[in-house]
Scaffold this motif. Structure first.
Motif, PDB file in Angstrom:
ATOM      1  N   THR A  11       0.851  -1.186   0.000  1.00  4.82           N
ATOM      2  CA  THR A  11       0.000   0.000   0.000  1.00  4.82           C
ATOM      3  C   THR A  11       0.885   1.234   0.000  1.00  4.82           C
ATOM      4  OG1 THR A  11      -0.118   0.178   2.404  1.00  4.82           O
ATOM      5  CG2 THR A  11      -1.753  -1.247   1.325  1.00  4.82           C
ATOM      6  N   ALA A  12       0.264   2.400   0.017  1.00  8.67           N
ATOM      7  CA  ALA A  12       1.025   3.654  -0.003  1.00  8.67           C
ATOM      8  C   ALA A  12       2.012   3.743   1.150  1.00  8.67           C
ATOM      9  CB  ALA A  12       0.052   4.835   0.039  1.00  8.67           C
ATOM     10  N   ALA A  13       1.673   3.160   2.290  1.00  3.70           N
ATOM     11  CA  ALA A  13       2.552   3.219   3.458  1.00  3.70           C
ATOM     12  C   ALA A  13       3.845   2.445   3.272  1.00  3.70           C
ATOM     13  CB  ALA A  13       1.804   2.679   4.690  1.00  3.70           C
ATOM     14  N   ASP A  14       3.916   1.607   2.250  1.00  2.00           N
ATOM     15  CA  ASP A  14       5.094   0.766   2.030  1.00  2.00           C
ATOM     16  C   ASP A  14       6.099   1.390   1.068  1.00  2.00           C
ATOM     17  OD1 ASP A  14       4.138  -1.403   3.661  1.00  2.00           O
ATOM     18  OD2 ASP A  14       2.721  -1.869   2.047  1.00  2.00           O
ATOM     19  N   MET A  15       5.889   2.633   0.664  1.00  2.00           N
ATOM     20  CA  MET A  15       6.839   3.303  -0.223  1.00  2.00           C
ATOM     21  C   MET A  15       7.940   3.946   0.627  1.00  2.00           C
ATOM     22  SD  MET A  15       5.460   2.735  -3.209  1.00  2.00           S
ATOM     23  CE  MET A  15       4.545   1.259  -2.732  1.00  2.00           C
ATOM     24  N   PRO A  16       9.164   3.417   0.617  1.00  2.00           N
ATOM     25  CA  PRO A  16      10.204   3.877   1.553  1.00  2.00           C
ATOM     26  C   PRO A  16      10.557   5.351   1.430  1.00  2.00           C
ATOM     27  CG  PRO A  16      10.844   1.828   0.485  1.00  2.00           C
ATOM     28  CD  PRO A  16       9.629   2.309  -0.228  1.00  2.00           C
ATOM     29  N   GLY A  17      10.635   5.856   0.200  1.00  3.80           N
ATOM     30  CA  GLY A  17      11.126   7.217   0.015  1.00  3.80           C
ATOM     31  C   GLY A  17      10.063   8.246  -0.288  1.00  3.80           C
ATOM     32  N   GLY A  18       8.808   7.877  -0.223  1.00  2.86           N
ATOM     33  CA  GLY A  18       7.740   8.819  -0.539  1.00  2.86           C
ATOM     34  C   GLY A  18       6.834   8.269  -1.611  1.00  2.86           C
ATOM     35  N   ASN A  19       5.565   8.570  -1.478  1.00  2.36           N
ATOM     36  CA  ASN A  19       4.548   7.986  -2.346  1.00  2.36           C
ATOM     37  C   ASN A  19       4.167   8.963  -3.461  1.00  2.36           C
ATOM     38  OD1 ASN A  19       2.495   6.159  -3.179  1.00  2.36           O
ATOM     39  ND2 ASN A  19       0.971   7.296  -2.003  1.00  2.36           N
ATOM     40  N   ASP A  20       5.117   9.219  -4.374  1.00  3.35           N
ATOM     41  CA  ASP A  20       4.842  10.175  -5.450  1.00  3.35           C
ATOM     42  C   ASP A  20       5.697   9.847  -6.664  1.00  3.35           C
ATOM     43  OD1 ASP A  20       3.643  12.995  -6.229  1.00  3.35           O
ATOM     44  OD2 ASP A  20       5.752  12.996  -6.824  1.00  3.35           O
ATOM     45  N   CYS A  21       5.114   9.995  -7.856  1.00  4.57           N
ATOM     46  CA  CYS A  21       5.869   9.800  -9.095  1.00  4.57           C
ATOM     47  C   CYS A  21       5.561  10.888 -10.109  1.00  4.57           C
ATOM     48  CB  CYS A  21       5.592   8.418  -9.681  1.00  4.57           C
ATOM     49  SG  CYS A  21       3.850   8.094 -10.100  1.00  4.57           S
ATOM     50  N   ALA A  29       9.891  -2.166  -8.419  1.00  5.74           N
ATOM     51  CA  ALA A  29      11.151  -2.004  -7.712  1.00  5.74           C
ATOM     52  C   ALA A  29      10.971  -2.093  -6.198  1.00  5.74           C
ATOM     53  CB  ALA A  29      11.798  -0.674  -8.099  1.00  5.74           C
ATOM     54  N   VAL A  30       9.921  -1.459  -5.669  1.00  2.00           N
ATOM     55  CA  VAL A  30       9.662  -1.522  -4.227  1.00  2.00           C
ATOM     56  C   VAL A  30       9.408  -2.967  -3.804  1.00  2.00           C
ATOM     57  CG1 VAL A  30       8.033  -0.891  -2.403  1.00  2.00           C
ATOM     58  CG2 VAL A  30       8.857   0.849  -3.994  1.00  2.00           C
ATOM     59  N   ALA A  31       8.617  -3.680  -4.574  1.00  2.00           N
ATOM     60  CA  ALA A  31       8.330  -5.077  -4.241  1.00  2.00           C
ATOM     61  C   ALA A  31       9.592  -5.929  -4.328  1.00  2.00           C
ATOM     62  CB  ALA A  31       7.255  -5.614  -5.181  1.00  2.00           C
ATOM     63  N   ALA A  32      10.409  -5.709  -5.357  1.00  2.00           N
ATOM     64  CA  ALA A  32      11.627  -6.505  -5.513  1.00  2.00           C
ATOM     65  C   ALA A  32      12.604  -6.253  -4.371  1.00  2.00           C
ATOM     66  CB  ALA A  32      12.281  -6.164  -6.855  1.00  2.00           C
ATOM     67  N   ARG A  33      12.734  -5.013  -3.954  1.00  2.00           N
ATOM     68  CA  ARG A  33      13.659  -4.708  -2.849  1.00  2.00           C
ATOM     69  C   ARG A  33      13.127  -5.265  -1.538  1.00  2.00           C
ATOM     70  NH1 ARG A  33      17.854  -1.645  -1.210  1.00  2.00           N
ATOM     71  NH2 ARG A  33      17.691  -0.461   0.727  1.00  2.00           N
ATOM     72  N   ARG A  34      11.838  -5.155  -1.327  1.00  2.00           N
ATOM     73  CA  ARG A  34      11.229  -5.618  -0.083  1.00  2.00           C
ATOM     74  C   ARG A  34      11.313  -7.144   0.054  1.00  2.00           C
ATOM     75  NH1 ARG A  34       6.209  -3.610   2.975  1.00  2.00           N
ATOM     76  NH2 ARG A  34       4.947  -5.450   3.479  1.00  2.00           N
ATOM     77  N   LEU A  35      11.086  -7.847  -1.061  1.00  2.00           N
ATOM     78  CA  LEU A  35      11.052  -9.318  -1.019  1.00  2.00           C
ATOM     79  C   LEU A  35      12.371  -9.963  -1.430  1.00  2.00           C
ATOM     80  CD1 LEU A  35       7.510  -9.714  -2.618  1.00  2.00           C
ATOM     81  CD2 LEU A  35       8.116  -9.913  -0.181  1.00  2.00           C
ATOM     82  N   LYS A  36      13.298  -9.131  -1.924  1.00  2.00           N
ATOM     83  CA  LYS A  36      14.607  -9.619  -2.370  1.00  2.00           C
ATOM     84  C   LYS A  36      14.470 -10.687  -3.457  1.00  2.00           C
ATOM     85  CE  LYS A  36      17.082  -8.523   1.913  1.00  2.00           C
ATOM     86  NZ  LYS A  36      15.989  -7.711   2.460  1.00  2.00           N
ATOM     87  N   ARG A  37      13.504 -10.454  -4.337  1.00  2.00           N
ATOM     88  CA  ARG A  37      13.268 -11.354  -5.456  1.00  2.00           C
ATOM     89  C   ARG A  37      12.865 -10.528  -6.680  1.00  2.00           C
ATOM     90  NH1 ARG A  37       9.290 -16.064  -3.251  1.00  2.00           N
ATOM     91  NH2 ARG A  37       9.448 -16.717  -5.458  1.00  2.00           N
ATOM     92  N   HIS A  45      15.622   8.023 -11.726  1.00  2.00           N
ATOM     93  CA  HIS A  45      15.523   8.987 -10.632  1.00  2.00           C
ATOM     94  C   HIS A  45      14.305   8.719  -9.755  1.00  2.00           C
ATOM     95  CE1 HIS A  45      17.977  11.855 -13.391  1.00  2.00           C
ATOM     96  NE2 HIS A  45      18.748  11.062 -12.696  1.00  2.00           N
ATOM     97  N   VAL A  46      13.170   8.400 -10.375  1.00  2.00           N
ATOM     98  CA  VAL A  46      11.964   8.196  -9.577  1.00  2.00           C
ATOM     99  C   VAL A  46      12.057   6.892  -8.791  1.00  2.00           C
ATOM    100  CG1 VAL A  46      10.544   7.021 -11.329  1.00  2.00           C
ATOM    101  CG2 VAL A  46       9.453   8.467  -9.630  1.00  2.00           C
ATOM    102  N   VAL A  47      12.670   5.852  -9.360  1.00  2.00           N
ATOM    103  CA  VAL A  47      12.859   4.596  -8.623  1.00  2.00           C
ATOM    104  C   VAL A  47      13.837   4.805  -7.468  1.00  2.00           C
ATOM    105  CG1 VAL A  47      13.817   2.265  -8.784  1.00  2.00           C
ATOM    106  CG2 VAL A  47      12.208   3.074 -10.515  1.00  2.00           C
ATOM    107  N   ALA A  48      14.930   5.528  -7.734  1.00  2.00           N
ATOM    108  CA  ALA A  48      15.879   5.811  -6.649  1.00  2.00           C
ATOM    109  C   ALA A  48      15.189   6.574  -5.524  1.00  2.00           C
ATOM    110  CB  ALA A  48      17.066   6.606  -7.192  1.00  2.00           C
ATOM    111  N   HIS A  49      14.323   7.512  -5.883  1.00  2.00           N
ATOM    112  CA  HIS A  49      13.621   8.306  -4.868  1.00  2.00           C
ATOM    113  C   HIS A  49      12.687   7.439  -4.038  1.00  2.00           C
ATOM    114  CE1 HIS A  49      11.499  11.685  -3.019  1.00  2.00           C
ATOM    115  NE2 HIS A  49      10.369  11.106  -3.380  1.00  2.00           N
ATOM    116  N   VAL A  50      11.895   6.596  -4.711  1.00  2.00           N
ATOM    117  CA  VAL A  50      10.917   5.800  -3.953  1.00  2.00           C
ATOM    118  C   VAL A  50      11.606   4.735  -3.102  1.00  2.00           C
ATOM    119  CG1 VAL A  50      10.455   3.987  -5.676  1.00  2.00           C
ATOM    120  CG2 VAL A  50       8.637   4.738  -4.132  1.00  2.00           C
TER     121      VAL A  50
END
Length: 790
Positions: free
Chosen positions: A87-97, A266-274, A227-232
């Motif tokens: 969900t939006a709360a799971d975006m590490p660097g901010g929920n915006d693109c 990207a967020v899912a891949a980093r979180r699950l390491k897959r 840039h947007v992936v690095a930010h999130v």
């Protein structure tokens, strides 16, 4: 007959140029054409999936406007195959693109802005499992619905905008209109258009060591995605690598709106390491993403007895959608293209980007230019009808003057039209299309045909080339020459079927004097060429071609210096052509290119180089809307003839003659293909591609190929004459060529106004048809009824 494809494409003059060592200006097949026709061209979904790859799908908002009070995801997590839910709360660097204004959430939180807005992401072991779980969105979301604002007209009435209004003026339009012998007021509605790329939005994110992330993304702007992936992810840009070998079409829809999907993967891949892949279903793609902006125009014009425009004021209101996205630059370009081919002495233009509870509209081929130019074309068409004159005569009367002429060379935004070729281009097409005789024949046909009516129209194009934002007008490239003489090129542009890689390869082959087959262009990669601009605004070949030329030229000069030193001659006496190097002026010594490269390598000569190019002379003030936003203008014109059934509203394009200016073409075959494709795509926008939202729920009803109709082969006219206008670009572009991606999309204005001409004939050309775009059969019938009633 086993002749190579090249021999069929090349004209006799091209074949001679090829023998003389030319590698640009030659008709070549697309570098991936053989892969496309064999089904072997690899797109992102064709990449072999790594072990452990997971799949993502999005849960969408069931309402167009409301509050998200709660989400109960337990039932989703319990579905078979589900690994995680974001969900939006799971975006590490901010929920915006958002690409410019930070007003575009990746996943909705709190406010729901449109029906189809992503609210959560399901990660599962298979794509089907993820989609089934995401499909439960309606049952797990607690929503308090509110009345949506769906039309840009309603949002404009409410003063609801995503950005402050824009105003571009010159002189005193109101006074000029008031003093004019004739006045005209009216409105026009022009619909939006779905990009309908064959490959939908897709991203495949693969976690790497030490916080690295590789994202295969179908995008026109890899650096923005980086840039947007690095930010999130709350990382630095150097952690993220974005790669794109090719796209199955983009048309602007993958300039900024690929960000949401890249971020979720990207967020899912980093979180699950897959590894995680997110590939949209076509229906979801339509429901989530934006498209070409719908526009409404209100105008007032003053003109004289000859049809010369003396003053004009126009208000443009676009359907921006729920967020700003690229609506600001799109409106800027629309305002800067209202003049199209015409000098407007006193003009006032007002642009409003209306906020609606619909998908956030974005870039589309032409980027606002077609929406701006069609308004003045509609005005001049009406003026001609009111005065009983041929519309072509009224149009040419209002053309910008020659560059060495009087004040009729300055645009409302303060840029001089220095390269105007419309007069000779128009004269050429008027003759080759037999326009005057055919208009007479159309009138004779209509006089004896009460049901079927013909119409004909001639419309011109003047289109500015460059990004609105000056710093985007730059590019980089790498060229590597291996010690066997083969060449590898990487540049910052992206290939979406338009032939960019083909043209860049030709430029490098020409610069180094080698055969085409020696040059290979690799995938766009943010770890090779950095800080790239989007492949958009028709600048792909201009920017990346110049950058690649710069890199190749440095290598050629090093090789020339080495060869000259070995032979004891001046470097100016070394020439590269036809895979050979000619050393010396009199009785030059010939060395195979690959042999010289091997010798240079053994002598430790650097055989790779980077190149960079920045378009010179551009400047623009967003505050005053004045400056020089365009490096040059591309021109063109088209004549279209149609047949309309006045009982059913059905119509058919009988013939189209297109003459388009591409400067000195880098690849005539590719450029003609671009003109043809743009013409048919623009015809679809103006005649059949209708977007419909449910007036109460806000559901996009035309969200699949079954309900949204694009042109097919059957819609191409039986006679389609396409020719490139001969002449170099006065501006110092790559080999004096001109951009060809967006400008020809304005050529099918001629189709729309030919239909309008046919409808007008129902009333003896005494009543101006109130035809809106797209000119569907229903719209045509409504206009016919209005003419008959008038």
């Amino acid at each position: 007959m086993n002749k190579p494809l090249d021999s069929f494409l090349q004209a006799p003059s091209e074949a001679q140029a090829l023998r003389e060592g030319q590698r640009v200006g030659i008709s070549r097949p697309h570098e991936s054409a053989h892969l496309h026709v064999a089904g072997e061209a690899a797109y992102i979904d064709d990449l072999p999936e790594l072990a452990g790859t997971l799949h993502a799908a999005l849960g969408l908002s069931p309402v167009a406007h409301g509050r998200l009070n709660a989400i109960d995801l337990d039932a989703v997590r319990a579905m078979p195959g589900v690994v995680d839910v974001l969900t939006a709360a799971d975006m590490p660097g901010g929920n915006d693109c958002g690409p410019i204004v930070h007003d575009d959430p990746i996943l909705a939180e709190g406010e729901l802005r449109y029906l189809g807005q992503p609210v959560f992401a399901v990660i599962a072991t298979s794509r089907d499992a993820a989609r089934r779980a995401a499909g439960r969105a309606k049952s797990v979301l607690t929503v308090e619905a509110s009345p949506p604002v769906l039309s840009h007209q309603e949002a404009h009435r409410l003063g609801q905008y995503v950005l402050p209004p824009m105003h571009l003026t010159r002189g005193d339009a109101a006074a000029a209109i008031a003093a004019a012998p004739h006045r005209l007021t009216g409105t026009l509605d022009v619909g939006g258009q779905e990009q309908f790329y064959l490959e939908g939005q897709i991203s495949y994110a693969i976690p790497k060591e030490n916080d690295g992330m590789l994202v295969h993304c179908s995008t026109q702007h890899p650096s923005e995605m980086q840039h947007v992936v690095a930010h999130v992810l709350k990382l630095q840009a150097h952690h993220v690598q974005v790669e794109c070998r090719r796209m199955g079409g983009g048309f602007g829809g993958k300039e900024s709106q690929s960000a949401l999907f890249a971020c979720v993967a990207a967020v899912a891949a980093r979180r699950l390491k897959r590894p995680v892949k997110l590939r949209l279903d076509r229906d979801d793609d339509f429901l989530i993403t934006g498209r070409r902006h719908c526009f409404r125009y209100e105008y007032e014009v003053g003109y004289d007895d000859e049809g010369r425009v003396l003053g004009a004021e126009v208000t443009m209101v676009s359907r921006a959608g729920h967020s700003a996205d690229l609506s600001g630059p799109v409106m800027t370009r629309a305002l800067c293209h209202f003049d199209n081919a015409y000098w407007l002495p006193d003009v006032a233009m007002h642009g409003f980007s209306a906020r609606t509870n619909t998908q956030s509209n974005t870039a589309f081929r032409g980027f606002g230019g077609p929406q701006g130019a069609i308004a003045i074309e509609n005005i001049l068409d009406t003026i001609a009808r009111n005065l009983g004159k041929d519309p072509l005569d009224v149009r040419t009367l209002n053309y910008y003057g020659p560059s060495d002429g009087d004040e009729r060379v300055m645009t409302p935004y303060g840029q001089k039209v220095e390269d105007n070729i419309l007069q000779p281009l128009t004269a050429q097409l008027e003759v080759t299309s037999d326009y005057r005789a055919r208009r007479k024949a159309v009138a004779e046909f209509n006089a004896t045909s009460p049901v079927l009516k013909r119409g004909i129209a001639f419309t011109p194009v003047k289109f500015g080339i460059s990004f609105n934002v000056a710093h985007f007008n730059q590019a980089g490239a790498l060229v590597h020459v291996y010690n066997d003489g083969s060449i590898l090129v990487n540049h910052g542009g992206t290939e979406m079927g338009q032939g960019l890689n083909t043209k860049v390869a030709q430029v490098v082959a020409h610069e180094l004097g080698v055969e085409f087959e020696r040059v290979r262009v690799t995938a766009t990669d943010t770890q090779k060429v950095v800080n790239t601009s989007a492949t958009a605004a028709s600048t792909g070949s201009d920017l990346n071609g110049k950058a690649a030329q710069d890199a190749a030229r440095q290598i050629r000069e090093r090789l020339a210096a080495f060869a000259a030193e070995q032979a004891g001659v001046d470097p100016s006496e070394v020439r590269f052509a036809n895979d050979r190097v000619f050393i010396g002026k009199k009785a030059p010594h010939e060395v195979p290119f690959c042999e010289l490269v091997t010798q240079a390598y053994l002598a430790r000569v650097q055989l790779w180089s980077d190149g960079h190019y920045a378009t010179p002379g551009l400047h623009w003030s967003r505050e005053t809307m004045q400056g020089k936003p365009f490096f040059y203008f591309a021109y063109g014109a088209a004549v279209s003839e149609v047949l309309v059934d006045t009982l059913t509203g059905e119509w058919k394009l009988l013939r189209a003659d297109l003459l388009h200016d591409v400067g000195r073409s880098l690849n005539p075959a590719v450029d003609i293909g671009q003109v043809e494709g743009a013409f048919i795509q623009g015809m679809g926008w103006l005649t059949m591609e209708e977007l419909v939202w449910h007036p109460q729920t806000g559901l996009l009803a035309t969200h699949a190929p079954s309900t949204y109709k694009i042109p097919t082969a059957n819609d191409c006219p039986p006679v389609l004459n396409v020719k490139l206008y001969e002449g170099d670009n006065p501006a110092d572009t790559i080999h004096r060529s001109k951009a060809v991606g967006e400008p020809p999309l304005l050529l099918p204005f001629s189709v729309f106004f030919a239909i309008r001409d046919a409808i007008s004939s129902v009333g003896g050309h005494r009543v101006d048809p109130p035809l809106s775009a797209p000119a569907t059969s229903e719209a045509i019938l409504r206009a016919i009824q209005a003419v008959q009633a008038g």
